[in-house]
Each structure stands twice: as structure tokens, then as C-alpha cells.
Design a protein around this motif. Structure first.
Motif, PDB file in Angstrom:
ATOM      1  N   LYS A   4       0.843  -1.250   0.154  1.00  0.00           N
ATOM      2  CA  LYS A   4       0.061   0.297  -0.013  1.00  0.00           C
ATOM      3  C   LYS A   4       0.926   1.250  -0.207  1.00  0.00           C
ATOM      4  O   LYS A   4       0.399   2.155  -0.342  1.00  0.00           O
ATOM      5  CB  LYS A   4      -1.101  -0.072   1.239  1.00  0.00           C
ATOM      6  N   LYS A   5       2.135   1.221   0.412  1.00  0.00           N
ATOM      7  CA  LYS A   5       3.092   2.430   0.357  1.00  0.00           C
ATOM      8  C   LYS A   5       3.206   2.998  -0.883  1.00  0.00           C
ATOM      9  O   LYS A   5       3.855   4.079  -1.395  1.00  0.00           O
ATOM     10  CB  LYS A   5       4.267   2.014   1.108  1.00  0.00           C
ATOM     11  N   ASN A   6       3.061   2.106  -1.963  1.00  0.00           N
ATOM     12  CA  ASN A   6       3.257   2.426  -3.366  1.00  0.00           C
ATOM     13  C   ASN A   6       2.028   3.062  -3.923  1.00  0.00           C
ATOM     14  O   ASN A   6       1.870   3.524  -5.201  1.00  0.00           O
ATOM     15  CB  ASN A   6       3.441   1.145  -4.407  1.00  0.00           C
ATOM     16  N   PHE A 153      -2.214   5.317 -15.218  1.00  0.00           N
ATOM     17  CA  PHE A 153      -2.251   3.718 -15.131  1.00  0.00           C
ATOM     18  C   PHE A 153      -2.965   3.298 -13.535  1.00  0.00           C
ATOM     19  O   PHE A 153      -2.287   3.668 -12.792  1.00  0.00           O
ATOM     20  CB  PHE A 153      -0.647   3.026 -15.074  1.00  0.00           C
ATOM     21  N   ALA A 154      -3.972   2.748 -13.849  1.00  0.00           N
ATOM     22  CA  ALA A 154      -4.941   2.669 -12.657  1.00  0.00           C
ATOM     23  C   ALA A 154      -4.927   1.115 -12.270  1.00  0.00           C
ATOM     24  O   ALA A 154      -4.860   0.285 -13.061  1.00  0.00           O
ATOM     25  CB  ALA A 154      -6.362   3.013 -12.904  1.00  0.00           C
ATOM     26  N   VAL A 155      -4.816   0.943 -10.829  1.00  0.00           N
ATOM     27  CA  VAL A 155      -4.970  -0.438 -10.362  1.00  0.00           C
ATOM     28  C   VAL A 155      -6.122  -0.537  -9.147  1.00  0.00           C
ATOM     29  O   VAL A 155      -6.419   0.422  -8.778  1.00  0.00           O
ATOM     30  CB  VAL A 155      -3.590  -0.863  -9.495  1.00  0.00           C
ATOM     31  N   GLY A 156      -6.455  -1.702  -8.901  1.00  0.00           N
ATOM     32  CA  GLY A 156      -7.400  -1.849  -7.895  1.00  0.00           C
ATOM     33  C   GLY A 156      -8.848  -2.441  -8.203  1.00  0.00           C
ATOM     34  O   GLY A 156      -8.980  -2.270  -9.623  1.00  0.00           O
ATOM     35  N   ALA A 162       1.290  -6.031 -12.404  1.00  0.00           N
ATOM     36  CA  ALA A 162       2.199  -7.331 -12.185  1.00  0.00           C
ATOM     37  C   ALA A 162       1.342  -8.376 -11.322  1.00  0.00           C
ATOM     38  O   ALA A 162       2.002  -8.972 -10.365  1.00  0.00           O
ATOM     39  CB  ALA A 162       3.647  -6.951 -11.442  1.00  0.00           C
ATOM     40  N   GLY A 163       0.220  -8.399 -11.572  1.00  0.00           N
ATOM     41  CA  GLY A 163      -0.459  -9.247 -10.895  1.00  0.00           C
ATOM     42  C   GLY A 163      -1.180  -9.061  -9.486  1.00  0.00           C
ATOM     43  O   GLY A 163      -1.749  -9.791  -9.063  1.00  0.00           O
ATOM     44  N   GLN A 164      -0.530  -7.865  -9.004  1.00  0.00           N
ATOM     45  CA  GLN A 164      -1.128  -7.355  -7.714  1.00  0.00           C
ATOM     46  C   GLN A 164      -1.989  -6.279  -7.798  1.00  0.00           C
ATOM     47  O   GLN A 164      -2.247  -5.808  -8.760  1.00  0.00           O
ATOM     48  CB  GLN A 164       0.280  -7.047  -6.889  1.00  0.00           C
ATOM     49  N   THR A 173      -3.919   5.056  -8.494  1.00  0.00           N
ATOM     50  CA  THR A 173      -2.719   5.144  -9.102  1.00  0.00           C
ATOM     51  C   THR A 173      -1.563   4.797  -8.343  1.00  0.00           C
ATOM     52  O   THR A 173      -1.463   5.140  -7.031  1.00  0.00           O
ATOM     53  CB  THR A 173      -2.450   6.581  -9.484  1.00  0.00           C
ATOM     54  N   LEU A 174      -0.384   4.556  -8.616  1.00  0.00           N
ATOM     55  CA  LEU A 174       0.687   4.163  -8.142  1.00  0.00           C
ATOM     56  C   LEU A 174       1.803   5.151  -8.219  1.00  0.00           C
ATOM     57  O   LEU A 174       1.892   5.671  -9.165  1.00  0.00           O
ATOM     58  CB  LEU A 174       1.298   2.805  -8.556  1.00  0.00           C
ATOM     59  N   LYS A 175       2.509   5.418  -7.242  1.00  0.00           N
ATOM     60  CA  LYS A 175       3.871   6.198  -7.317  1.00  0.00           C
ATOM     61  C   LYS A 175       4.853   5.727  -8.256  1.00  0.00           C
ATOM     62  O   LYS A 175       5.406   6.462  -8.780  1.00  0.00           O
ATOM     63  CB  LYS A 175       4.449   6.277  -5.920  1.00  0.00           C
ATOM     64  N   GLU A 176       5.247   4.385  -8.171  1.00  0.00           N
ATOM     65  CA  GLU A 176       6.040   3.872  -8.933  1.00  0.00           C
ATOM     66  C   GLU A 176       5.409   3.695 -10.213  1.00  0.00           C
ATOM     67  O   GLU A 176       4.720   2.654 -10.206  1.00  0.00           O
ATOM     68  CB  GLU A 176       6.740   2.734  -8.347  1.00  0.00           C
ATOM     69  N   ILE A 177       5.884   4.098 -11.555  1.00  0.00           N
ATOM     70  CA  ILE A 177       5.167   3.994 -12.736  1.00  0.00           C
ATOM     71  C   ILE A 177       5.755   2.427 -13.166  1.00  0.00           C
ATOM     72  O   ILE A 177       6.925   2.551 -13.396  1.00  0.00           O
ATOM     73  CB  ILE A 177       5.450   5.071 -13.519  1.00  0.00           C
ATOM     74  N   PRO A 178       4.995   1.546 -13.709  1.00  0.00           N
ATOM     75  CA  PRO A 178       5.417   0.207 -14.011  1.00  0.00           C
ATOM     76  C   PRO A 178       6.288   0.792 -15.554  1.00  0.00           C
ATOM     77  O   PRO A 178       5.925   1.450 -16.290  1.00  0.00           O
ATOM     78  CB  PRO A 178       4.059  -0.296 -14.545  1.00  0.00           C
TER      79      PRO A 178
END
Ligand code: PRP
Length: 181
Positions: A4-6, A153-156, A162-164, A173-178
Motif C-alpha cells: 500500500k506504500k506504493n 495507470f490505474a489499479v485496484g 504485475a498481478g497485484q 494510481t501508483l507512485k512507482e510507474i511500471p
């Protein structure tokens, strides 16, 4: 590491998602009353959205699943789209609603529409949770869209990196862009 820190920003929280899914479910209900609805969910990403959406459509319906994997995404090489799990129900003469988590280039959805059309359904429509118009490469008519997004780049809520992150209740969104694959 705490995954969750990402997380950078919440794009759509669980309450916004729930409200919009119910709204779209009601539209679908109104449009499909008296029809022979078959909801075809595209795995894996759409499974969370579909679970909520179908419960917001108060109509008799069948459900089924297809899994499609694409290779060469983000590269100069032409994408290859492969069906790894086919729909098992007979869709001939029935009203198919494809349930997608995200329509990006449109290649996955266009492939599935062509694949199902051969089986002679009465109609095929698409319901997408997220639509990224800036990325579209092939035209796919989207009958229902929950949210139109920019180039993020949206997740959740089913969407992964990467499967997570599929199990996050919010879309973030994530801090670390894939990196580009
Ligand atoms: C995602 C998403 C769509 C597809 C959309 O799937 O679930 O099916 O990409 O992209 P497109 O419009 O560019 O074709 P992904 O390949 O990440 O697999 P997943 O659903 O198993 O996460």
C-alpha cells in the motif's frame, strides 16, 4: 514491503464505484428487460466489477467468462491477442453484454466481439468500467462506460500491476510507474 506504500492517489473510491455501478446496472436493466441477457466477463481484470454489476441488474440473466491475453503491449511489435478461456454457454440468438474492466487500445474487446459474432448472437454490446479514449487503436462501440479516464495507470477493483493490487476496494494510481513491457 507494504504494497500500500506504493499507492499515489485514489482515482475512484469504493463509494463512488458502488454508486456508479448501480447507476449503470439500472440503465442495463431498463435496456434489457424482456431480452435474453448473457453477461460475458473478461478475465481476469473485470471479475470484481462484474460481481457488483450483475447484482445491480435486476433481470434474469446467464453469466459466463472469457480470458484473453495480449502480447507485445507497449512495443512496436504488433499485438497478438490469444483466447485462453472460451465462453461455454450457447450465445446464438441471445443478447450478449461483454463486461470489461478497461478498454485501452480496444484490441482485446474487438477480438472478443469478432470471436462471439461468429456464434450468431442477437446482439453484442459492451460495458466498460474504465475507458481510455486517448489510447484507442481500434473502434469498439461502447454502450456503457462507468468512467472515462486519461492516460493513467490505474489499479485496484480488479485491475492489476504485475498481478497485484486486484483486491484493493478503490481504484488508485501508483507512485512507482511500471516500466514499459
Ligand atoms: C486488460 C483489461 C482488458 C485489456 C484492455 O487486461 O482487463 O481486458 O487489458 O486492453 P486493450 O484495450 O489495450 O486490449 P490484461 O491484459 O491486463 O489482463 P487481465 O485482465 O488478466 O489483468
Amino acid at each position: 514491503m507494504d504494497y500500500k506504500k506504493n499507492i499515489d492517489k485514489v482515482l475512484y473510491d469504493r463509494d463512488i464505484l458502488a454508486a456508479r455501478v448501480v447507476e449503470v446496472g439500472r440503465q442495463i436493466r431498463a435496456d434489457y428487460a424482456g431480452k435474453d441477457l448473457v453477461a460475458v466477463t473478461v478475465l481476469k481484470g473485470a471479475f470484481v466489477f462484474a460481481a457488483d454489476l450483475i447484482r445491480a441488474i435486476d433481470l434474469p440473466m446467464a453469466v459466463d467468462f472469457a480470458e484473453i491475453i495480449s502480447y507485445g503491449e507497449g512495443t512496436e511489435i504488433a499485438e497478438e491477442v490469444v483466447l485462453t478461456k472460451d465462453v461455454a454457454v450457447n450465445v446464438k440468438g441471445r443478447d450478449v453484454l461483454i463486461v470489461e474492466d478497461i478498454v485501452d487500445t480496444g484490441l482485446t474487446t474487438a477480438f472478443l466481439v469478432d470471436h462471439l459474432r461468429i456464434r450468431d448472437p442477437r446482439s453484442i454490446q459492451i460495458c466498460a468500467l474504465l475507458y481510455k479514449p486517448a489510447m484507442q487503436r481500434v473502434e469498439v462501440p461502447l454502450r456503457y462506460v462507468c468512467f472515462e479516464v486519461g492516460d493513467v495507470f490505474a489499479v485496484g477493483y480488479g485491475l492489476d500491476y504485475a498481478g497485484q493490487y486486484r483486491n484493493l476496494p478503490d481504484i488508485v494510481t501508483l507512485k512507482e510507474i511500471p516500466p514499459e513491457e
